[in-house]
Scaffold this active site. Structure first.
Site, PDB file in Angstrom:
ATOM      1  N   ASN A  12      54.367 -23.703  59.432  1.00  0.00           N
ATOM      2  CA  ASN A  12      53.160 -23.456  58.640  1.00  0.00           C
ATOM      3  C   ASN A  12      51.982 -23.431  59.605  1.00  0.00           C
ATOM      4  OD1 ASN A  12      50.986 -23.471  56.930  1.00  0.00           O
ATOM      5  ND2 ASN A  12      51.398 -25.496  56.048  1.00  0.00           N
ATOM      6  N   TRP A  13      51.486 -22.242  59.856  1.00  0.00           N
ATOM      7  CA  TRP A  13      50.390 -22.117  60.830  1.00  0.00           C
ATOM      8  C   TRP A  13      49.048 -22.577  60.259  1.00  0.00           C
ATOM      9  CZ3 TRP A  13      50.556 -17.212  64.465  1.00  0.00           C
ATOM     10  CH2 TRP A  13      51.682 -17.301  65.302  1.00  0.00           C
ATOM     11  N   LYS A  14      48.998 -22.779  58.941  1.00  0.00           N
ATOM     12  CA  LYS A  14      47.733 -23.158  58.282  1.00  0.00           C
ATOM     13  C   LYS A  14      46.649 -22.150  58.667  1.00  0.00           C
ATOM     14  CE  LYS A  14      49.447 -27.841  58.110  1.00  0.00           C
ATOM     15  NZ  LYS A  14      49.172 -29.263  57.982  1.00  0.00           N
ATOM     16  N   HIS A  99      51.083 -27.080  48.738  1.00  0.00           N
ATOM     17  CA  HIS A  99      50.852 -27.911  49.929  1.00  0.00           C
ATOM     18  C   HIS A  99      49.779 -28.947  49.602  1.00  0.00           C
ATOM     19  CE1 HIS A  99      49.732 -29.173  53.943  1.00  0.00           C
ATOM     20  NE2 HIS A  99      50.887 -28.689  54.347  1.00  0.00           N
ATOM     21  N   GLU A 101      47.340 -29.976  51.175  1.00  0.00           N
ATOM     22  CA  GLU A 101      45.968 -29.564  51.477  1.00  0.00           C
ATOM     23  C   GLU A 101      45.399 -28.727  50.329  1.00  0.00           C
ATOM     24  OE1 GLU A 101      46.864 -27.964  55.357  1.00  0.00           O
ATOM     25  OE2 GLU A 101      47.279 -29.998  56.044  1.00  0.00           O
ATOM     26  N   GLU A 169      56.550 -33.799  52.047  1.00  0.00           N
ATOM     27  CA  GLU A 169      55.541 -34.009  53.078  1.00  0.00           C
ATOM     28  C   GLU A 169      54.639 -35.175  52.674  1.00  0.00           C
ATOM     29  OE1 GLU A 169      54.983 -30.106  55.529  1.00  0.00           O
ATOM     30  OE2 GLU A 169      53.484 -30.200  53.942  1.00  0.00           O
ATOM     31  N   GLY A 175      49.727 -34.249  60.262  1.00  0.00           N
ATOM     32  CA  GLY A 175      48.719 -34.132  61.313  1.00  0.00           C
ATOM     33  C   GLY A 175      48.260 -35.448  61.911  1.00  0.00           C
ATOM     34  N   SER A 215      54.183 -34.287  60.889  1.00  0.00           N
ATOM     35  CA  SER A 215      54.269 -34.738  62.287  1.00  0.00           C
ATOM     36  C   SER A 215      55.673 -34.587  62.879  1.00  0.00           C
ATOM     37  CB  SER A 215      53.773 -36.181  62.432  1.00  0.00           C
ATOM     38  OG  SER A 215      52.394 -36.258  62.125  1.00  0.00           O
ATOM     39  N   GLY A 236      53.974 -28.142  61.002  1.00  0.00           N
ATOM     40  CA  GLY A 236      52.597 -27.661  61.129  1.00  0.00           C
ATOM     41  C   GLY A 236      52.244 -27.413  62.578  1.00  0.00           C
ATOM     42  N   GLY A 237      51.534 -28.366  63.185  1.00  0.00           N
ATOM     43  CA  GLY A 237      50.993 -28.191  64.529  1.00  0.00           C
ATOM     44  C   GLY A 237      52.004 -27.704  65.561  1.00  0.00           C
TER      45      GLY A 237
HETATM   46  P1  13P Z   1      51.980 -31.301  60.959  1.00  0.00           P
HETATM   47  O1  13P Z   1      53.349 -30.911  61.443  1.00  0.00           O
HETATM   48  O2  13P Z   1      50.886 -30.742  61.805  1.00  0.00           O
HETATM   49  O3  13P Z   1      51.871 -32.762  60.693  1.00  0.00           O
HETATM   50  O4  13P Z   1      51.797 -30.564  59.516  1.00  0.00           O
HETATM   51  C1  13P Z   1      52.783 -30.693  58.569  1.00  0.00           C
HETATM   52  C2  13P Z   1      52.485 -29.766  57.465  1.00  0.00           C
HETATM   53  O5  13P Z   1      51.546 -29.954  56.716  1.00  0.00           O
HETATM   54  C3  13P Z   1      53.351 -28.583  57.310  1.00  0.00           C
HETATM   55  O6  13P Z   1      53.123 -27.948  56.092  1.00  0.00           O
END
Ligand code: 13P
Length: 253
Positions: A12-14, A99, A101, A169, A175, A215, A236-237
């Site tokens: 997920n590149w956000k 998600h 967020e 999640e 993050g 994470s 994510g990251g």
């Molecule tokens: P991180 O891997 O950056 O913690 O993000 C997880 C995430 O929200 C994937 O959708």
């Protein structure tokens, strides 16, 4: 891992990535060798602006793409929205919905998330339905109850194993570099499988891929992916670094 389920590692590149970053996708494709291909599915979910170009660039790589959200309606006067049909037309296979967020920053309720998941399925996309508790909810001992309620509210009834992915999640792990213990992940994923069995029936629930997200890094992926009922990761990251993403995929394989 669940032996009978082919794992999925989705990135997920956000809100990250411009055209130059398609080089990351190309590097992932270059590293997705035969051994990995035989063992694990990969998907990248870039911002909508990159979806068509990334899908085209990954043609023939067997790496899927996905959107990070989709509108509830198929089309119409919804300024700024992107429909599931548009994601599909841009080459997507998946759509992340619900998600944390979006639940937190855009006020998406379980009912909205379910409508989005249904819209994705109607466009022949596979929704990746996200659930997870906050830190306060975990500290209050409510994590399992919160996630069960999210599942009951946001998973479309009638989903089949092949038309649904669920991602657990924990909000406090996203993050932050923090992760739940393998025991906590195992307990949660077992509870998710059981709740899905109540919603979808046992045969469908048994085949739904349950991803862990929050994470996930090369250093912790093997431990997290070895937990029962963890069938892959939503990253994510680390999905913005091709070699980290590939290392996580190898931990699944
Ligand atoms: P991180 O891997 O950056 O913690 O993000 C997880 C995430 O929200 C994937 O959708």
């Amino acid at each position: 891992m669940t032996r009978s389920i082919r794992p999925l590692v989705a990135g997920n590149w956000k809100m990250n990535g411009v055209r130059a970053d398609l080089a990351i996708a190309a590097e992932v494709a270059a590293g997705y060798d035969l051994a990995l291909k035989s063992a694990v599915d990969l998907a990248l979910c870039p911002p909508a602006t990159l979806l068509y170009m990334m899908s085209a660039a990954l043609l023939g790589s067997r790496i899927a793409t996905g959107g990070q959200d989709c509108g509830v309606a198929a089309s119409g006067a919804f300024t700024g929205e992107v429909s599931a049909a548009m994601l599909a037309d841009s080459g997507a296979t998946f759509a992340i919905v619900g998600h944390s967020e979006r639940r937190a920053l855009h006020g998406e309720t379980n009912a909205v998330v379910r409508a989005k998941a249904q819209a994705a399925q109607a466009a022949l996309l596979v929704p990746i339905v996200c659930v997870g508790e906050t830190q306060a909810e975990r500290e209050a001992g409510k994590a399992l109850a919160v996630v069960r309620k999210q599942l009951r509210g946001s998973v479309p009834e009638g989903s089949k194993a092949a038309t649904l992915v669920v991602a657990y999640e924990p909000v406090w792990a996203i993050g932050t570099g923090l992760t739940p213990t393998p025991a906590d992940v195992g307990q949660m994923h077992e509870a998710i499988r059981a709740e899905l069995a109540r919603i979808l029936g046992k045969p469908a629930a048994a085949g739904v891929r349950l991803l862990y997200g929050g994470s996930v890094k090369p250093g912790n992926a093997a431990e997290l992916m070895s937990v029962a009922h963890v069938d892959g990761a939503l990253v994510g990251g680390a999905s913005l670094k091709a070699q980290d993403f590939l290392a996580i995929a190898r931990a699944c394989a």
